[in-house]
Scaffold this motif. Structure first.
Motif, PDB file in Angstrom:
ATOM      1  N   HIS A   1       9.165  -0.262  -3.364  1.00 44.28           N
ATOM      2  CA  HIS A   1       9.855   0.332  -2.225  1.00 44.28           C
ATOM      3  C   HIS A   1       9.101  -0.023  -0.948  1.00 44.28           C
ATOM      4  O   HIS A   1       7.891   0.160  -0.854  1.00 44.28           O
ATOM      5  CB  HIS A   1       9.925   1.853  -2.387  1.00 44.28           C
ATOM      6  CG  HIS A   1      10.492   2.535  -1.199  1.00 44.28           C
ATOM      7  ND1 HIS A   1      11.856   2.565  -0.929  1.00 44.28           N
ATOM      8  CD2 HIS A   1       9.892   3.221  -0.164  1.00 44.28           C
ATOM      9  CE1 HIS A   1      12.072   3.226   0.184  1.00 44.28           C
ATOM     10  NE2 HIS A   1      10.898   3.631   0.669  1.00 44.28           N
ATOM     11  N   ALA A   2       9.814  -0.556   0.043  1.00 46.06           N
ATOM     12  CA  ALA A   2       9.180  -0.932   1.303  1.00 46.06           C
ATOM     13  C   ALA A   2      10.251  -1.156   2.366  1.00 46.06           C
ATOM     14  O   ALA A   2      11.239  -1.865   2.133  1.00 46.06           O
ATOM     15  CB  ALA A   2       8.351  -2.196   1.148  1.00 46.06           C
ATOM     16  N   SER A  31       0.836  -1.204   0.000  1.00 45.70           N
ATOM     17  CA  SER A  31       0.000   0.000   0.000  1.00 45.70           C
ATOM     18  C   SER A  31       0.872   1.257   0.000  1.00 45.70           C
ATOM     19  O   SER A  31       1.917   1.313   0.664  1.00 45.70           O
ATOM     20  CB  SER A  31      -0.907   0.014   1.241  1.00 45.70           C
ATOM     21  OG  SER A  31      -1.756  -1.115   1.240  1.00 45.70           O
ATOM     22  N   ALA A  32       0.424   2.267  -0.741  1.00 47.55           N
ATOM     23  CA  ALA A  32       1.065   3.591  -0.759  1.00 47.55           C
ATOM     24  C   ALA A  32       2.563   3.485  -1.047  1.00 47.55           C
ATOM     25  O   ALA A  32       3.389   4.131  -0.386  1.00 47.55           O
ATOM     26  CB  ALA A  32       0.818   4.315   0.558  1.00 47.55           C
ATOM     27  N   SER A  33       2.895   2.672  -2.048  1.00 43.80           N
ATOM     28  CA  SER A  33       4.302   2.512  -2.425  1.00 43.80           C
ATOM     29  C   SER A  33       4.485   2.852  -3.902  1.00 43.80           C
ATOM     30  O   SER A  33       3.554   3.325  -4.559  1.00 43.80           O
ATOM     31  CB  SER A  33       4.756   1.081  -2.138  1.00 43.80           C
ATOM     32  OG  SER A  33       6.135   0.940  -2.389  1.00 43.80           O
ATOM     33  N   TYR A  34       5.647   2.566  -4.425  1.00 45.58           N
ATOM     34  CA  TYR A  34       5.944   2.843  -5.838  1.00 45.58           C
ATOM     35  C   TYR A  34       6.983   1.840  -6.324  1.00 45.58           C
ATOM     36  O   TYR A  34       7.656   1.165  -5.539  1.00 45.58           O
ATOM     37  CB  TYR A  34       6.457   4.279  -6.023  1.00 45.58           C
ATOM     38  CG  TYR A  34       7.714   4.581  -5.242  1.00 45.58           C
ATOM     39  CD1 TYR A  34       8.999   4.360  -5.787  1.00 45.58           C
ATOM     40  CD2 TYR A  34       7.645   5.067  -3.931  1.00 45.58           C
ATOM     41  CE1 TYR A  34      10.152   4.627  -5.063  1.00 45.58           C
ATOM     42  CE2 TYR A  34       8.782   5.331  -3.206  1.00 45.58           C
ATOM     43  CZ  TYR A  34      10.043   5.111  -3.778  1.00 45.58           C
ATOM     44  OH  TYR A  34      11.193   5.362  -3.050  1.00 45.58           O
ATOM     45  N   THR A  41       7.123  -4.180   6.387  1.00 46.26           N
ATOM     46  CA  THR A  41       5.908  -3.612   5.794  1.00 46.26           C
ATOM     47  C   THR A  41       4.962  -4.740   5.370  1.00 46.26           C
ATOM     48  O   THR A  41       5.402  -5.714   4.753  1.00 46.26           O
ATOM     49  CB  THR A  41       6.254  -2.752   4.567  1.00 46.26           C
ATOM     50  OG1 THR A  41       7.150  -1.703   4.972  1.00 46.26           O
ATOM     51  CG2 THR A  41       5.003  -2.149   3.952  1.00 46.26           C
ATOM     52  N   PRO A  42       3.669  -4.631   5.688  1.00 49.41           N
ATOM     53  CA  PRO A  42       2.733  -5.691   5.289  1.00 49.41           C
ATOM     54  C   PRO A  42       2.684  -5.882   3.779  1.00 49.41           C
ATOM     55  O   PRO A  42       2.652  -4.915   3.016  1.00 49.41           O
ATOM     56  CB  PRO A  42       1.385  -5.200   5.820  1.00 49.41           C
ATOM     57  CG  PRO A  42       1.746  -4.301   6.958  1.00 49.41           C
ATOM     58  CD  PRO A  42       3.010  -3.608   6.523  1.00 49.41           C
ATOM     59  N   VAL A  43       2.699  -7.152   3.369  1.00 47.81           N
ATOM     60  CA  VAL A  43       2.599  -7.522   1.954  1.00 47.81           C
ATOM     61  C   VAL A  43       1.254  -8.221   1.752  1.00 47.81           C
ATOM     62  O   VAL A  43       0.894  -9.112   2.533  1.00 47.81           O
ATOM     63  CB  VAL A  43       3.754  -8.460   1.543  1.00 47.81           C
ATOM     64  CG1 VAL A  43       3.581  -8.919   0.093  1.00 47.81           C
ATOM     65  CG2 VAL A  43       5.097  -7.748   1.728  1.00 47.81           C
TER      66      VAL A  43
END
Length: 258
Positions: free
Chosen positions: A157-158, A131-134, A162-164
């Motif tokens: 990018h994380a 979520s909210a990544s790129y 970070t939850p996957v």
């Protein structure tokens, strides 16, 4: 005060007196029910009015009977109308009850249909794996870091932990160590394609488990062949390495803005 009138030995009663007396007698007979049992021959034997000067009592009896018949007919008509009105009201109540039941049934069916449609959309929906990544590394990027010479997926990018999420509904076919991919999860999607999630710091699903869109399957990390924490994501035509397809085009084809 009483009035008396001498009739004399040979004087006949006046016409008014005779008529009044006869009517009174008929009323008495009607009260006792005798009038109804008089035989026709007895009536026929009565002298004609012109001979006796008496008022015919049959006329009075017929008038009363006609009034009674009319009253009875009116009562029957009123009863029939009341019965018809009650029947109409009962029919209206039944129709209203049936209409209400049909409306409730239709509303229930619509609600169930809407729930099924919502569930179908939920199961066929796709989301981004992070979520909210790129995308930090593109598909087919060239580098000596990969044994094939190019990137077989994309990197999101994380930070570590970070939850996957599963990008869509499917069944887990691999969950464990994947060599250069480190800890990985491979899911067979409902449309027959496969998605892979690599370099995880932890895995939260097992082989054979069904997953839904957006369900958390693990946490990002830097296990395997990597220079830092991120999520490696692949779209494949089979669970095996080398069957990769463009993951950006894959996600976009399912409505995910990447």
């Amino acid at each position: 005060m009483a009035f008396t009138r001498a009739t004399g030995k040979h004087r006949r009663p006046g016409r008014m007196h005779r008529t009044t007396a006869r009517a009174a007698g008929v009323a008495a007979l009607a009260t006792s029910g005798v009038v109804g049992t008089l035989a026709a021959p007895a009536l026929a034997a009565e002298p004609a009015p012109e001979q006796t000067g008496l008022t015919p009592v049959v006329t009075l009896g017929d008038s009363v009977a006609e009034q009674i018949d009319a009253q009875a007919a009116a009562q029957r008509l009123a009863a029939e109308e009341a019965a018809a009105e009650r029947a109409a009201e009962e029919a209206a109540r039944r129709q209203a009850a049936e209409a209400a039941e049909k409306a409730v049934q239709k509303a229930r069916e619509n609600k169930e249909r809407a729930a099924r449609e919502a569930e179908r959309k939920r199961l066929t929906a796709y989301v981004a794996p992070i979520s909210a990544s790129y995308v930090s590394t593109a598909y087919r990027a060239s580098s000596g870091l990969w044994s094939s010479g190019s990137h077989t997926g994309i990197d999101f990018h994380a930070a570590s932990g970070t939850p996957v999420h599963a990008v869509g509904a499917g069944t887990v076919v691999e969950a464990g160590w994947g060599g250069a991919y480190g800890n990985q999860v491979v899911i067979k999607m409902l449309d027959g394609t496969y998605t892979q999630y690599g370099h995880l710091s932890s895995i939260e699903v097992s082989v054979g488990q069904s997953v839904t869109p957006g369900q958390r399957i693990g946490l990002s990390g830097s296990t395997g062949n990597t220079t830092g924490a991120h999520l490696h994501f692949e779209a494949r035509t089979s669970p095996e390495y080398g069957s990769d397809i463009d993951p950006v085009a894959y996600l976009r084809s399912h409505g995910v803005d990447v």
